[in-house]
Every structure is written in structure tokens, then in C-alpha cells.
Design a protein around this motif. Structure first.
Motif, PDB file in Angstrom:
ATOM      1  N   ARG A   1     168.431 -64.084  54.538  1.00  0.00           N
ATOM      2  CA  ARG A   1     168.610 -65.223  53.625  1.00  0.00           C
ATOM      3  C   ARG A   1     167.726 -65.161  52.392  1.00  0.00           C
ATOM      4  N   GLU A   2     166.955 -64.086  52.306  1.00  0.00           N
ATOM      5  CA  GLU A   2     166.010 -63.914  51.178  1.00  0.00           C
ATOM      6  C   GLU A   2     165.136 -65.144  50.984  1.00  0.00           C
ATOM      7  N   GLU A   3     164.406 -65.472  52.054  1.00  0.00           N
ATOM      8  CA  GLU A   3     163.512 -66.635  51.990  1.00  0.00           C
ATOM      9  C   GLU A   3     162.168 -66.323  51.335  1.00  0.00           C
ATOM     10  N   PHE A   4     162.040 -65.123  50.772  1.00  0.00           N
ATOM     11  CA  PHE A   4     160.756 -64.742  50.180  1.00  0.00           C
ATOM     12  C   PHE A   4     160.711 -65.083  48.704  1.00  0.00           C
ATOM     13  N   VAL A   5     159.490 -65.209  48.220  1.00  0.00           N
ATOM     14  CA  VAL A   5     159.306 -65.445  46.789  1.00  0.00           C
ATOM     15  C   VAL A   5     158.082 -64.648  46.347  1.00  0.00           C
ATOM     16  N   LEU A   6     158.119 -64.170  45.124  1.00  0.00           N
ATOM     17  CA  LEU A   6     156.952 -63.461  44.605  1.00  0.00           C
ATOM     18  C   LEU A   6     156.159 -64.373  43.688  1.00  0.00           C
ATOM     19  N   HIS A   7     154.846 -64.379  43.893  1.00  0.00           N
ATOM     20  CA  HIS A   7     153.956 -64.990  42.927  1.00  0.00           C
ATOM     21  C   HIS A   7     153.282 -63.838  42.187  1.00  0.00           C
ATOM     22  N   TYR A   8     152.820 -64.137  40.981  1.00  0.00           N
ATOM     23  CA  TYR A   8     152.265 -63.070  40.157  1.00  0.00           C
ATOM     24  C   TYR A   8     150.885 -63.466  39.675  1.00  0.00           C
ATOM     25  N   GLN A   9     149.952 -62.503  39.752  1.00  0.00           N
ATOM     26  CA  GLN A   9     148.597 -62.776  39.270  1.00  0.00           C
ATOM     27  C   GLN A   9     148.278 -61.852  38.099  1.00  0.00           C
ATOM     28  N   PRO A  10     147.877 -62.452  36.973  1.00  0.00           N
ATOM     29  CA  PRO A  10     147.628 -61.634  35.781  1.00  0.00           C
ATOM     30  C   PRO A  10     146.379 -60.762  35.885  1.00  0.00           C
TER      31      PRO A  10
ATOM     32  N   ARG B   1     155.249 -64.260  49.198  1.00  0.00           N
ATOM     33  CA  ARG B   1     155.122 -65.463  50.028  1.00  0.00           C
ATOM     34  C   ARG B   1     156.455 -65.667  50.734  1.00  0.00           C
ATOM     35  N   TRP B   2     156.362 -66.283  51.922  1.00  0.00           N
ATOM     36  CA  TRP B   2     157.573 -66.572  52.683  1.00  0.00           C
ATOM     37  C   TRP B   2     157.789 -68.083  52.655  1.00  0.00           C
ATOM     38  N   ASN B   3     158.875 -68.462  52.038  1.00  0.00           N
ATOM     39  CA  ASN B   3     159.214 -69.870  51.930  1.00  0.00           C
ATOM     40  C   ASN B   3     159.935 -70.276  53.216  1.00  0.00           C
ATOM     41  N   HIS B   4     159.146 -70.559  54.244  1.00  0.00           N
ATOM     42  CA  HIS B   4     159.707 -70.811  55.573  1.00  0.00           C
ATOM     43  C   HIS B   4     160.350 -72.204  55.618  1.00  0.00           C
ATOM     44  N   PRO B   5     161.600 -72.294  56.134  1.00  0.00           N
ATOM     45  CA  PRO B   5     162.300 -73.588  56.093  1.00  0.00           C
ATOM     46  C   PRO B   5     161.572 -74.713  56.834  1.00  0.00           C
ATOM     47  N   GLU B   6     160.843 -74.388  57.916  1.00  0.00           N
ATOM     48  CA  GLU B   6     160.118 -75.448  58.627  1.00  0.00           C
ATOM     49  C   GLU B   6     158.619 -75.430  58.369  1.00  0.00           C
ATOM     50  N   ARG B   7     158.069 -74.238  58.252  1.00  0.00           N
ATOM     51  CA  ARG B   7     156.611 -74.146  58.194  1.00  0.00           C
ATOM     52  C   ARG B   7     156.041 -74.164  56.782  1.00  0.00           C
TER      53      ARG B   7
ATOM     54  N   LEU C   1     155.271 -72.796  52.865  1.00  0.00           N
ATOM     55  CA  LEU C   1     154.978 -71.527  52.206  1.00  0.00           C
ATOM     56  C   LEU C   1     153.940 -70.723  52.997  1.00  0.00           C
ATOM     57  N   LEU C   2     154.366 -69.583  53.544  1.00  0.00           N
ATOM     58  CA  LEU C   2     153.460 -68.740  54.323  1.00  0.00           C
ATOM     59  C   LEU C   2     152.915 -67.606  53.454  1.00  0.00           C
ATOM     60  N   MET C   3     151.639 -67.287  53.698  1.00  0.00           N
ATOM     61  CA  MET C   3     150.961 -66.254  52.920  1.00  0.00           C
ATOM     62  C   MET C   3     151.135 -64.894  53.599  1.00  0.00           C
ATOM     63  N   PRO C   4     150.903 -63.795  52.870  1.00  0.00           N
ATOM     64  CA  PRO C   4     151.084 -62.459  53.452  1.00  0.00           C
ATOM     65  C   PRO C   4     150.288 -62.258  54.745  1.00  0.00           C
ATOM     66  N   GLY C   5     149.099 -62.851  54.811  1.00  0.00           N
ATOM     67  CA  GLY C   5     148.290 -62.730  56.019  1.00  0.00           C
ATOM     68  C   GLY C   5     148.983 -63.289  57.257  1.00  0.00           C
ATOM     69  N   ASP C   6     149.977 -64.172  57.047  1.00  0.00           N
ATOM     70  CA  ASP C   6     150.688 -64.777  58.171  1.00  0.00           C
ATOM     71  C   ASP C   6     151.824 -63.909  58.702  1.00  0.00           C
ATOM     72  N   PHE C   7     152.276 -62.940  57.915  1.00  0.00           N
ATOM     73  CA  PHE C   7     153.463 -62.219  58.383  1.00  0.00           C
ATOM     74  C   PHE C   7     153.536 -60.735  58.043  1.00  0.00           C
ATOM     75  N   ILE C   8     152.684 -60.241  57.131  1.00  0.00           N
ATOM     76  CA  ILE C   8     152.817 -58.825  56.751  1.00  0.00           C
ATOM     77  C   ILE C   8     152.453 -57.874  57.900  1.00  0.00           C
ATOM     78  N   SER C   9     151.367 -58.157  58.604  1.00  0.00           N
ATOM     79  CA  SER C   9     151.002 -57.233  59.683  1.00  0.00           C
ATOM     80  C   SER C   9     152.026 -57.318  60.822  1.00  0.00           C
ATOM     81  N   PHE C  10     152.576 -58.511  61.038  1.00  0.00           N
ATOM     82  CA  PHE C  10     153.657 -58.662  62.021  1.00  0.00           C
ATOM     83  C   PHE C  10     154.875 -57.836  61.592  1.00  0.00           C
TER      84      PHE C  10
END
Ligand code: C2E
Ligand code: MG
Ligand code: MG
Ligand code: MG
Length: 286
Positions: A44-53, A70-76, A78-87
Motif C-alpha cells: 500500500r506504500e505506507e512509507f514517506v520520506l522526510h528530508y534533512q538538508p 518513516r512508516w505512516n502506520h494506519p493505527e500506530r 508515524l514510525l521511525m526507522p529504528g522501529d522497523f528497519i532492523s526488522f
């Protein structure tokens, strides 16, 4: 949530991990469910990119932005990379997520180019699993082709551990990426180990000084010495050097004085949505 806590704990350390192993068996189905959620997120492409200059310290120009997922989780929320990248790495889903990130970052940067904004490089983080994928260089080439973005406006951030796992293979891959025309940076520099002889062989453009060496600047004498050493090492190898996690004017002034080329950090801006970058790029010189 036990699952999230477990994966967070991996980053906190060994003791925390042991603490959670007792729960692992009972939460096996939770793990599966989280994996299903992540699959759904990809579909569903629930991800979004944020950008840091990133700013050039000599000119004050924003010359690049780092794409941070970032993962724009429907229930939880906005999740950060630390919440799901290693998973995602452990379950092999990182390949698909990485492809999405690469394509989205290229597409966004092309849109900025088309809107007539001052050109910036978009920097994308790469996991070990992606880098080890034999077809990966093709994926990068395809993301560039499909977006129409020129290769020189894309940078890939590799960590020392990604590269050092197999130096020979990494160097070969990096040369293929270099041939495409993309830039390469070593992320979190100083936290892993790369031998000087290996470093000399990498066709990289930049070293990124890890935030852990920046946060206690300028007062911590060890960190000050480490930061100076990395800057001097980079310049000896004719690489640019950027400091990440710069939060204060004092840190910026120290780094400028030490000859650091570029900075990234909350002092300048937190990671923001694409529209925020657009606004920032429209300001002639901040
Ligand atoms: P990184 O590549 O070292 O990215 C920098 C991290 O430091 C980002 O956290 C950023 O928000 C944070 N940061 C930047 N400036 C400051 C500052 O001044 N102070 C503090 N305290 N933090 C600052 P974020 O977005 O949570 O990302 C964490 C890590 O997740 C990244 O570390 C990167 O390793 C990974 N990551 C992010 N996006 C992706 C992705 O698309 N793919 C992969 N494979 N990994 C990603
Ligand atoms: Mg990075
Ligand atoms: Mg970094
Ligand atoms: Mg870092």
C-alpha cells in the motif's frame, strides 16, 4: 508493544536483548503479524520520506538532502526507522523497502529539478542486505532511468560494516556505482572499523562523521581530537567530510574551525517533508 520493544532493544544492547528473549516464543505470532503489517505497508506504500538538508560551511548553500524513511502506520502513527528497519532487514523485506526509497527519492529530486529549484543531491541510505543483492546496481540504474534524474544528483550512503563485510566485492560494486555517475558516502564514520588501506581503495566522495562524536563537541577533548582526526584523514584522502547531528552553534563553530566542509543536524533543520525542503531551497542563502 512487545514486538516494537524487542526490535528497539536490539539497538540498546545485549542485556536488553536477553531480557526480551524470554518473551520471544510467546510473541512469535506477534512477530508474524508485524511481518504481515510490513508486507501490507509495502503493497500500500505506507512509507514517506522526510528530508534533512546538508549545508556547505564555506558558502552556506544547501547542496544536498538526506532521505530518511518513516512508516505512516494506519493505527500506530508515524514510525521511525529504528522501529522497523532492523526488522525489515531480518525478514528480508528491506529489499523492497529499499527499492521504494530509492525510487521515491529519485522521483522527488527530479520533481524539484523540474520545478526549477536550485539543484541538490539526494542522499539515500543503503542496508547491507541491499548492497549484497547481485542485481542491486541494476536497481539503482533503473530508479535513475525511470525518474529521469541525472546520476550526479543521487548519493548512496554506505556504512563501514556494509563495506567491510567483503572488501573485495564492495570495491567492485562501488566501482560499478561510480561508473553510473552516482556519489558515494560512508555513513556513521568512526563507529565501525575500516582499515586505512581499505579506505584508500574505496571510490567514495565523502565521509560522514557519526553524531556520537559530534554531540559532546566542543567540550569533550576526546571527541574533539577524534573529529579533527577524521577531518584530517578525509582531506588526506581528498574526500569531503560532513558532520552529522550538529545541534548547536558552538558545535558548528568548532567544526568550521577544524576545517570540516559540511554539516547536517537539528541546528540547521530537522528532517522535514518534501514541501519543507522546497521552501528552504527557495530562500536564496540561509
Ligand atoms: P543515519 O543515516 O545516520 O541518519 C541520521 C539520523 O540522525 C536520522 O534519524 C536523523 O533524523 C537523525 N539526526 C539528524 N540530525 C540530528 C541531530 O542534530 N540530533 C539528533 N539527535 N539526531 C539527528 P532517523 O531518521 O531516525 O534515522 C535513523 C537511521 O535509520 C538512519 O541513520 C539510517 O541508518 C536508517 N535509515 C533511515 N532511512 C533509511 C532508509 O531509507 N533505508 C535504510 N536502509 N536505512 C534508513
Ligand atoms: Mg545516513
Ligand atoms: Mg549517518
Ligand atoms: Mg548516524
Amino acid at each position: 508493544n512487545a514486538d516494537l520493544a524487542m526490535y528497539r532493544s536490539k539497538e540498546i544492547g545485549r542485556d536488553a536483548l536477553q531480557f526480551f528473549t524470554a518473551e520471544m516464543a510467546s510473541s512469535a505470532h506477534e512477530k508474524l503479524r508485524y511481518q504481515e503489517e510490513l508486507r501490507r505497508a509495502i503493497a500500500r506504500e505506507e512509507f514517506v520520506l522526510h528530508y534533512q538538508p546538508q549545508m556547505d560551511l564555506k558558502t552556506g548553500h544547501i547542496f544536498a538532502v538526506e532521505a530518511l524513511i518513516r512508516w505512516n502506520h494506519p493505527e500506530r502513527g508515524l514510525l521511525m526507522p529504528g522501529d522497523f528497519i532492523s526488522f525489515a532487514e531480518d525478514t528480508g523485506l528491506i529489499g523492497q523497502i529499499g527499492d521504494w526509497t530509492l525510487r521515491a527519492a529519485c522521483r522527488q529530486n527530479k520533481a524539484w529539478r523540474d520545478a526549477g529549484l536550485p539543484p541538490v543531491v539526494v542522499s539515500v541510505n543503503v542496508s547491507a542486505r541491499q548492497f549484497q543483492e547481485p542485481e542491486w546496481v541494476e536497481r539503482v540504474a533503473s530508479a535513475l532511468r525511470k525518474s529521469g534524474l541525472e546520476a550526479r544528483y543521487l548519493e548512496l550512503e554506505l556504512t563501514e560494516s556494509v563495506i567491510m563485510a567483503d572488501v573485495q566485492q564492495a570495491v567492485a560494486l562501488m566501482h560499478r556505482l561510480e561508473a553510473l555517475g552516482v556519489h558515494l558516502a560512508i555513513d556513521d564514520f568512526g563507529t565501525g572499523y575500516s582499515s586505512l588501506s581499505a579506505l584508500k581503495r574505496f571510490p567514495v566522495d565523502r565521509l560522514k562523521i557519526d553524531r556520537s562524536f559530534v554531540q559532546d563537541l566542543p567540550d569533550d577533548p576526546d571527541d574533539a581530537a577524534i573529529a579533527r582526526a577524521i577531518i584530517s584523514l578525509a582531506h588526506t584522502l581528498q574526500l569531503k567530510v560532513i558532520a552529522e547531528g550538529v545541534e548547536t552553534r558552538e558545535q558548528l563553530e568548532f567544526l568550521r574551525g577544524a576545517g570540516c566542509d559540511e554539516i547536517q543536524g537539528y541546528y540547521l533543520s530537522k528532517p522535514v517533508r518534501a514541501e519543507g525542503i522546497e521552501t528552504l531551497l527557495r530562500i536564496p542563502n540561509i
